[in-house]
Write a protein that holds these residues in place. Structure first.
Motif, PDB file in Angstrom:
ATOM      1  N   GLN A 240     -16.000  44.553-102.427  1.00 45.72           N
ATOM      2  CA  GLN A 240     -15.339  43.439-102.823  1.00 45.72           C
ATOM      3  C   GLN A 240     -16.001  42.388-102.015  1.00 45.72           C
ATOM      4  O   GLN A 240     -15.981  42.276-100.950  1.00 45.72           O
ATOM      5  CB  GLN A 240     -13.686  43.754-102.466  1.00 45.72           C
ATOM      6  CG  GLN A 240     -12.852  42.601-103.040  1.00 45.72           C
ATOM      7  CD  GLN A 240     -11.460  42.831-102.710  1.00 45.72           C
ATOM      8  OE1 GLN A 240     -10.886  43.583-103.431  1.00 45.72           O
ATOM      9  NE2 GLN A 240     -10.980  42.331-101.432  1.00 45.72           N
ATOM     10  N   GLU A 241     -16.269  41.539-102.897  1.00 44.83           N
ATOM     11  CA  GLU A 241     -16.660  40.050-102.630  1.00 44.83           C
ATOM     12  C   GLU A 241     -15.599  38.948-103.125  1.00 44.83           C
ATOM     13  O   GLU A 241     -15.422  38.997-104.271  1.00 44.83           O
ATOM     14  CB  GLU A 241     -18.013  39.896-103.103  1.00 44.83           C
ATOM     15  CG  GLU A 241     -18.933  40.744-102.848  1.00 44.83           C
ATOM     16  CD  GLU A 241     -20.394  40.527-103.360  1.00 44.83           C
ATOM     17  OE1 GLU A 241     -20.596  39.616-103.802  1.00 44.83           O
ATOM     18  OE2 GLU A 241     -21.148  41.656-103.411  1.00 44.83           O
ATOM     19  N   ILE A 242     -15.367  38.014-102.289  1.00 38.33           N
ATOM     20  CA  ILE A 242     -14.499  37.114-102.664  1.00 38.33           C
ATOM     21  C   ILE A 242     -15.221  35.609-102.168  1.00 38.33           C
ATOM     22  O   ILE A 242     -16.066  35.436-101.203  1.00 38.33           O
ATOM     23  CB  ILE A 242     -13.328  36.942-101.868  1.00 38.33           C
ATOM     24  CG1 ILE A 242     -12.474  38.156-102.027  1.00 38.33           C
ATOM     25  CG2 ILE A 242     -12.165  35.856-102.156  1.00 38.33           C
ATOM     26  CD1 ILE A 242     -11.436  38.561-101.534  1.00 38.33           C
ATOM     27  N   ALA A 243     -15.176  34.848-103.160  1.00 36.81           N
ATOM     28  CA  ALA A 243     -15.908  33.355-103.193  1.00 36.81           C
ATOM     29  C   ALA A 243     -15.193  32.353-103.823  1.00 36.81           C
ATOM     30  O   ALA A 243     -14.485  32.415-104.798  1.00 36.81           O
ATOM     31  CB  ALA A 243     -17.426  33.305-103.584  1.00 36.81           C
ATOM     32  N   ALA A 244     -15.246  30.907-103.342  1.00 35.17           N
ATOM     33  CA  ALA A 244     -14.689  29.868-103.974  1.00 35.17           C
ATOM     34  C   ALA A 244     -15.629  29.649-105.293  1.00 35.17           C
ATOM     35  O   ALA A 244     -16.651  29.765-105.076  1.00 35.17           O
ATOM     36  CB  ALA A 244     -14.705  28.492-102.895  1.00 35.17           C
ATOM     37  N   SER A 245     -15.189  29.189-106.217  1.00 34.04           N
ATOM     38  CA  SER A 245     -15.920  28.865-107.498  1.00 34.04           C
ATOM     39  C   SER A 245     -15.149  27.875-108.159  1.00 34.04           C
ATOM     40  O   SER A 245     -14.171  27.261-107.850  1.00 34.04           O
ATOM     41  CB  SER A 245     -15.901  30.163-108.209  1.00 34.04           C
ATOM     42  OG  SER A 245     -16.820  30.082-109.570  1.00 34.04           O
ATOM     43  N   LEU A 246     -15.634  27.708-109.490  1.00 33.53           N
ATOM     44  CA  LEU A 246     -14.995  26.669-110.450  1.00 33.53           C
ATOM     45  C   LEU A 246     -15.197  27.522-111.757  1.00 33.53           C
ATOM     46  O   LEU A 246     -15.722  28.419-112.243  1.00 33.53           O
ATOM     47  CB  LEU A 246     -15.993  25.666-110.880  1.00 33.53           C
ATOM     48  CG  LEU A 246     -16.484  24.739-109.637  1.00 33.53           C
ATOM     49  CD1 LEU A 246     -17.297  23.458-109.570  1.00 33.53           C
ATOM     50  CD2 LEU A 246     -14.823  23.907-109.033  1.00 33.53           C
ATOM     51  N   LEU A 247     -13.972  27.074-112.625  1.00 30.85           N
ATOM     52  CA  LEU A 247     -13.797  27.958-113.770  1.00 30.85           C
ATOM     53  C   LEU A 247     -14.948  27.528-114.955  1.00 30.85           C
ATOM     54  O   LEU A 247     -15.437  26.503-115.075  1.00 30.85           O
ATOM     55  CB  LEU A 247     -12.514  27.225-114.631  1.00 30.85           C
ATOM     56  CG  LEU A 247     -11.392  28.067-114.013  1.00 30.85           C
ATOM     57  CD1 LEU A 247     -10.084  27.623-114.919  1.00 30.85           C
ATOM     58  CD2 LEU A 247     -11.243  29.371-114.475  1.00 30.85           C
ATOM     59  N   SER A 248     -15.629  28.346-115.442  1.00 32.62           N
ATOM     60  CA  SER A 248     -16.654  28.294-116.501  1.00 32.62           C
ATOM     61  C   SER A 248     -15.878  27.795-117.605  1.00 32.62           C
ATOM     62  O   SER A 248     -14.757  27.937-118.021  1.00 32.62           O
ATOM     63  CB  SER A 248     -17.465  29.511-116.573  1.00 32.62           C
ATOM     64  OG  SER A 248     -16.449  30.469-117.203  1.00 32.62           O
ATOM     65  N   ALA A 249     -16.990  27.381-118.514  1.00 34.31           N
ATOM     66  CA  ALA A 249     -16.418  26.630-119.886  1.00 34.31           C
ATOM     67  C   ALA A 249     -15.735  27.815-120.875  1.00 34.31           C
ATOM     68  O   ALA A 249     -14.406  27.920-121.101  1.00 34.31           O
ATOM     69  CB  ALA A 249     -17.760  26.156-120.575  1.00 34.31           C
ATOM     70  N   PRO A 250     -16.328  29.000-120.752  1.00 29.04           N
ATOM     71  CA  PRO A 250     -15.619  30.295-121.254  1.00 29.04           C
ATOM     72  C   PRO A 250     -14.559  30.766-120.788  1.00 29.04           C
ATOM     73  O   PRO A 250     -13.649  31.170-121.462  1.00 29.04           O
ATOM     74  CB  PRO A 250     -16.911  31.480-121.371  1.00 29.04           C
ATOM     75  CG  PRO A 250     -18.121  30.708-121.048  1.00 29.04           C
ATOM     76  CD  PRO A 250     -17.804  29.635-120.329  1.00 29.04           C
ATOM     77  N   ALA A 251     -14.408  30.717-119.448  1.00 37.32           N
ATOM     78  CA  ALA A 251     -13.167  31.171-119.118  1.00 37.32           C
ATOM     79  C   ALA A 251     -12.210  30.253-119.116  1.00 37.32           C
ATOM     80  O   ALA A 251     -10.905  30.771-119.448  1.00 37.32           O
ATOM     81  CB  ALA A 251     -13.603  31.168-117.260  1.00 37.32           C
ATOM     82  N   ALA A 252     -12.480  28.920-118.886  1.00 34.98           N
ATOM     83  CA  ALA A 252     -11.368  27.833-119.306  1.00 34.98           C
ATOM     84  C   ALA A 252     -10.717  27.974-120.826  1.00 34.98           C
ATOM     85  O   ALA A 252      -9.493  27.954-120.953  1.00 34.98           O
ATOM     86  CB  ALA A 252     -11.950  26.478-119.364  1.00 34.98           C
ATOM     87  N   ARG A 253     -11.735  27.952-121.741  1.00 34.69           N
ATOM     88  CA  ARG A 253     -11.230  28.462-123.209  1.00 34.69           C
ATOM     89  C   ARG A 253     -10.175  29.671-123.193  1.00 34.69           C
ATOM     90  O   ARG A 253      -9.336  29.475-123.821  1.00 34.69           O
ATOM     91  CB  ARG A 253     -12.599  28.636-124.273  1.00 34.69           C
ATOM     92  CG  ARG A 253     -13.237  27.219-124.288  1.00 34.69           C
ATOM     93  CD  ARG A 253     -14.184  27.433-125.620  1.00 34.69           C
ATOM     94  NE  ARG A 253     -15.103  28.595-125.335  1.00 34.69           N
ATOM     95  CZ  ARG A 253     -16.202  28.421-124.989  1.00 34.69           C
ATOM     96  NH1 ARG A 253     -16.567  27.191-124.556  1.00 34.69           N
ATOM     97  NH2 ARG A 253     -17.090  29.137-124.655  1.00 34.69           N
ATOM     98  N   LEU A 254     -10.723  30.812-122.703  1.00 37.53           N
ATOM     99  CA  LEU A 254      -9.818  31.844-122.762  1.00 37.53           C
ATOM    100  C   LEU A 254      -8.519  31.853-121.935  1.00 37.53           C
ATOM    101  O   LEU A 254      -7.426  32.432-122.599  1.00 37.53           O
ATOM    102  CB  LEU A 254     -10.497  33.043-122.382  1.00 37.53           C
ATOM    103  CG  LEU A 254     -10.065  34.365-123.096  1.00 37.53           C
ATOM    104  CD1 LEU A 254     -10.118  34.363-124.407  1.00 37.53           C
ATOM    105  CD2 LEU A 254     -11.068  35.408-122.363  1.00 37.53           C
ATOM    106  N   LEU A 255      -8.500  30.921-120.898  1.00 36.88           N
ATOM    107  CA  LEU A 255      -7.423  30.794-120.213  1.00 36.88           C
ATOM    108  C   LEU A 255      -6.391  29.279-120.579  1.00 36.88           C
ATOM    109  O   LEU A 255      -5.319  29.247-120.128  1.00 36.88           O
ATOM    110  CB  LEU A 255      -7.461  30.708-118.690  1.00 36.88           C
ATOM    111  CG  LEU A 255      -8.259  31.768-118.011  1.00 36.88           C
ATOM    112  CD1 LEU A 255      -8.610  31.591-116.690  1.00 36.88           C
ATOM    113  CD2 LEU A 255      -7.401  33.340-118.201  1.00 36.88           C
ATOM    114  N   GLY A 256      -7.133  28.669-121.464  1.00 38.51           N
ATOM    115  CA  GLY A 256      -6.197  27.445-122.010  1.00 38.51           C
ATOM    116  C   GLY A 256      -6.451  26.362-121.000  1.00 38.51           C
ATOM    117  O   GLY A 256      -5.345  25.862-120.971  1.00 38.51           O
ATOM    118  N   LEU A 257      -7.304  26.353-120.059  1.00 35.07           N
ATOM    119  CA  LEU A 257      -7.523  25.382-119.237  1.00 35.07           C
ATOM    120  C   LEU A 257      -8.644  24.445-119.335  1.00 35.07           C
ATOM    121  O   LEU A 257      -9.356  24.775-119.950  1.00 35.07           O
ATOM    122  CB  LEU A 257      -7.478  26.040-117.798  1.00 35.07           C
ATOM    123  CG  LEU A 257      -6.251  26.825-117.380  1.00 35.07           C
ATOM    124  CD1 LEU A 257      -6.407  27.818-116.218  1.00 35.07           C
ATOM    125  CD2 LEU A 257      -4.962  25.973-117.184  1.00 35.07           C
TER     126      LEU A 257
END
Length: 254
Positions: free
Chosen positions: A189-206
């Motif tokens: 398991q790897e955990i890191a700070a990140s930013l929402l990608s455009a595809p992710a934002a579209r699918l999540l409505g953000l």
């Protein structure tokens, strides 16, 4: 108060869109803690939605501890901070198994791909190896707000898992073991700070490039062969990871 009607995007249920609009207004101080939200008929006019939509959006906000409804008084704003949709402790294998059994994924896209150099580096797999890639949203069971944008990578021989990811399905971990007889020996398991990608934002409505937590899990057999990978982007406010330690070991704290 302005009566300019706002319009919900066609790809999102109207009550979730209205919940998001009201949440933004609360967080930005338009409706301060202790104040009253506009009456139901005002909200239907402002946002151009039905009373049913207003009631459903209000119910979701109340479930999250942001508002409380009082007959004869109105709806009072209680907090500017919503509770995370899902709180998890993922510091041990038993806690991970509990998490995978209490969430589900909703697959939106599936494709067969060959790992190029970039993907091989990201998955830590062989360049040129074949994978089934699933793009999905992850939900806490019983909830209708997605907690993550998820990409799942499966070896082609496990592609039948794709058809089993429906409703409150078993975890991928358990399907690998029970359906294919593949014992999982190691989970990385790897955990890191990140930013929402455009595809992710579209699918999540953000909106894209919002803060997110990137959590990747790799499932390996006894010979260290990579069987599957789950890559998850959790936007702020929808997921919380809690772990605590005591002398002599680590214990669950959620």
């Amino acid at each position: 108060m302005s009566t300019n009607k706002k319009t919900a995007p066609p790809s999102q249920p109207r009550y979730l869109w209205l919940r998001k609009c009201l949440l933004n207004d609360i967080m930005q101080g338009k409706y301060p803690v202790g104040s009253l939200l506009p009456a139901e008929n005002e909200l239907t006019s402002i946002y151009g939605v039905s009373r049913h939509t207003v009631r459903e959006a209000s119910r979701k906000l109340a479930d999250d501890g942001l508002i409380s409804r009082h007959p004869g008084i109105g709806t009072i704003v209680c907090s500017r901070k919503e509770k995370p949709v899902y709180v998890a402790a993922l510091g041990s294998l038993p806690e991970l198994f509990e998490y995978t059994h209490t969430t589900r994924v909703e697959v939106h896209k599936s494709s067969n791909i060959v790992a190029d150099a970039a993907l091989a580096d990201a998955l830590e797999c062989e360049e040129g190896s074949e994978w089934v890639e699933l793009t999905a949203r992850r939900y806490a069971r019983g909830k209708d707000i997605p907690i993550s944008y998820t990409r799942i990578y499966l070896r082609p021989e496990f592609s039948g898992i794709r058809e089993r990811l429906r409703g409150n399905h078993p975890s991928i971990y358990s399907m690998l073991e029970e359906v294919y007889g593949q014992t999982i020996h190691t989970v990385r398991q790897e955990i890191a700070a990140s930013l929402l990608s455009a595809p992710a934002a579209r699918l999540l409505g953000l909106k894209p490039r919002g803060p997110a937590l990137h959590l990747k899990r790799s499932y390996l057999d006894k010979s260290d062969r990579l069987l599957a990978v789950s890559s998850n982007l959790y936007p702020a406010g929808r997921f919380e990871l809690r772990t605590s330690w005591t002398r002599g070991g680590k214990r669950k704290d959620a």
